[in-house]
Design an enzyme around this catalytic site. Structure first.
Site, PDB file in Angstrom:
ATOM      1  N   LYS A  15       0.830  -1.201   0.000  1.00 43.26           N
ATOM      2  CA  LYS A  15       0.000   0.000   0.000  1.00 43.26           C
ATOM      3  C   LYS A  15       0.864   1.251   0.000  1.00 43.26           C
ATOM      4  CE  LYS A  15      -1.873   1.923   3.597  1.00 43.26           C
ATOM      5  NZ  LYS A  15      -2.654   2.250   4.799  1.00 43.26           N
ATOM      6  N   ASP A  48      -6.669   0.818   1.017  1.00 47.99           N
ATOM      7  CA  ASP A  48      -6.683   0.820   2.481  1.00 47.99           C
ATOM      8  C   ASP A  48      -8.051   0.323   2.959  1.00 47.99           C
ATOM      9  OD1 ASP A  48      -8.411   2.917   1.971  1.00 47.99           O
ATOM     10  OD2 ASP A  48      -7.324   4.382   3.181  1.00 47.99           O
TER      11      ASP A  48
END
Length: 214
Positions: free
Chosen positions: A124, A142
C-alpha cells in the site's frame, strides 16, 4: 460482497467523483519523495492529521535520508512521539534511510519491488508513493477503499489485493490516476463504516449496498 458494477455504471460513478473533485490530493504533507515515503510509513494505524502535526517540524530539518541519519533515532523519536507505534516506526525510518543512502545513492527508487524492500514499506505504501510522486496509476487500497469497494460494487474483492485488481481491471483508464484518492475520500467522509451518509451520497442511485441509511 456486492456485485461488480458494469462499465457504464463505473463511468458514471467516476464522472461524478471527478466533477465534484477534479484534482483530489492525498492529505499527507511532504516536500519530496523521501518525505512522502516517511509520512506514509508513519501513517500506519495513525491519522493523516496526526502525522502532519508531527512531521511539519521534522521535515524542516530532515528532508533527506542523509539528514535523517544525522538526526538519529532518538532525535526522530522526539518528533514522532505522538504517533502510534512510534518506537518501531522510528527504527524502520532509520533503517530505510540507511538503505537509501547505501544502495540507492540517497534517492527513492520508483519500482514497487524496490520500495517494498524497504523496512516499514508494504504494498500500500509503495503504491501511494508511485501514484502521488511519480503519477503512476497504482491503487493503494486501504480499509476505506476495501469497505467502499465491497459495499458499493465499485471494486469488490475478498482481500485488498483482489480489490486493487478490481480497480485496475474494471475502472476506465482515464479515471485510474485518481481512482484511489476519490475512493479514500468517499470512504473517509461519506461512505463511513458505521453509519454511511447515504442521503448525501453522490452515487446513491448506482450503489449496490442494500442497507442504505435514510
Amino acid at each position: 460482497m456486492a456485485k461488480q458494477l458494469d462499465y457504464h455504471s463505473l463511468r458514471e460513478v467516476f464522472t461524478r467523483f471527478q466533477d465534484a473533485e477534479p484534482e483530489p490530493r492525498g492529505e499527507l504533507e511532504h516536500v519530496n519523495a523521501f518525505t512522502l515515503v516517511v509520512a506514509v510509513a508513519l501513517s500506519a494505524q495513525a491519522t493523516d492529521a496526526g502525522v502532519n502535526k508531527a512531521t511539519r517540524s521534522l521535515f524542516k530539518i530532515a528532508d533527506t535520508p542523509e539528514k535523517m541519519l544525522a538526526l538519529g533515532e532518538e532525535g526522530l523519536v522526539e518528533h514522532i512521539r505522538t504517533i502510534g507505534l512510534y518506537r518501531n516506526k522510528a527504527k524502520n525510518v532509520m533503517k530505510l534511510s540507511r538503505i537509501l543512502v547505501e544502495d540507492y545513492d540517497g534517492e527513492v527508487p520508483n519500482s514497487r519491488a524496490a520500495l517494498q524492500s524497504l523496512p516499514g514499506v508494504g504494498r500500500k505504501t509503495a503504491n501511494v508513493v508511485l501514484n502521488m510522486w511519480w503519477h503512476y496509476p497504482a491503487q493503494a487500497v486501504d480499509t476505506h477503499i476495501f469497505r467502499v469497494g465491497n459495499r458499493t460494487g465499485i471494486c469488490p474483492g475478498k482481500d485488498v489485493i483482489a480489490t486493487e485488481r478490481a480497480i485496475e481491471d474494471n475502472v476506465p483508464v482515464d479515471f485510474q490516476q485518481h481512482a484511489h484518492h476519490w475512493l479514500i475520500l468517499h470512504g473517509r467522509y461519506t461512505c463511513v463504516a458505521r453509519k454511511p451518509k447515504c442521503p448525501a451520497c453522490l452515487i446513491r442511485d448506482l450503489c449496490q449496498f442494500e442497507e442504505k441509511t435514510l
